[in-house]
Design a protein around this motif. Structure first.
Motif, short mmCIF file in Angstrom:
data_model
loop_
_atom_site.label_atom_id
_atom_site.label_comp_id
_atom_site.label_asym_id
_atom_site.label_seq_id
_atom_site.Cartn_x
_atom_site.Cartn_y
_atom_site.Cartn_z
N ASP A 1 76.62 5.67 23.24
CA ASP A 1 78.27 5.42 22.97
C ASP A 1 78.59 4.65 22.10
N ASP A 2 77.36 4.00 21.67
CA ASP A 2 77.51 2.83 20.79
C ASP A 2 76.12 2.90 19.48
N GLU A 3 77.07 3.70 18.54
CA GLU A 3 75.67 3.38 16.61
C GLU A 3 75.75 2.41 16.81
N LYS A 4 75.56 1.09 17.53
CA LYS A 4 74.37 -0.33 16.60
C LYS A 4 73.10 0.30 16.94
N LEU A 5 73.86 1.44 18.49
CA LEU A 5 72.29 1.13 19.71
C LEU A 5 71.46 2.36 19.53
N ARG A 6 72.40 3.48 18.90
CA ARG A 6 70.89 5.08 18.63
C ARG A 6 70.13 4.39 17.88
#
Length: 162
Positions: free
Chosen positions: A126-131
């Motif tokens: 859900d979170d591009e920064k965490l992917r």
């Protein structure tokens, strides 16, 4: 909203009621009390009743107080229904929960494997920064060598997130 100890104690005990409406009403009141209710709800996570632990985790997830992150991580090793509610709460508190969950996985990868995988997979999706930092941890959690790989990948993810 300031609450008195007696009312707080009553609401906490009602979380274990056999009547769903009483449980829901008590949870709603505790959520409305916010941070004032957090210590009592954290204590309720240790209760022998699965219903009590489930309701307490649900309320903590709705309050989203960072003080609840580590106690919620602890119950990721609980029964499936409680684990799911705790995981959902941690997903909702991702900014606070990710570093703490990664540290827990470094120290006890087997204990938090299923719940940690659920939380991190959801957040990485859900979170591009965490992917990018979390995907290797999720892959390690699903591997046959998870006990060896998870601590290493969790350390790498923590470094990338700093």
């Amino acid at each position: 909203m300031a609450i008195n100890e007696s009312q707080l104690t009553d609401w906490i005990s009602q979380l274990d009621s056999s009547d769903g409406e009483i449980r829901q009403s008590a949870r709603h009141q505790l959520v409305q009390a916010g941070s004032d209710a957090v210590p009592a709800l954290i204590n309720a996570l240790d209760h022998s009743s699965e219903t009590m632990r489930w309701e307490a985790a649900k309320a903590l997830g709705e309050i989203r107080d960072p003080a609840a992150v580590e106690p919620l991580i602890e119950i990721l090793a609980d029964d499936d229904s409680v684990r799911f509610v705790a995981a959902s709460a941690l997903i909702g508190m991702s900014n606070d929960s990710v570093p703490a969950l990664l540290r827990a996985l470094i120290n006890e990868p087997a204990r938090f494997r299923d719940g940690g995988c659920f939380v991190l997979h959801h957040l990485a999706s859900d979170d591009e920064k965490l992917r990018e930092p979390l995907t290797p941890v999720v892959e390690a959690l699903m591997s046959l060598d998870s006990s060896l790989l998870v601590p290493v990948e969790s350390e790498k993810a923590l470094s990338k997130l700093k």
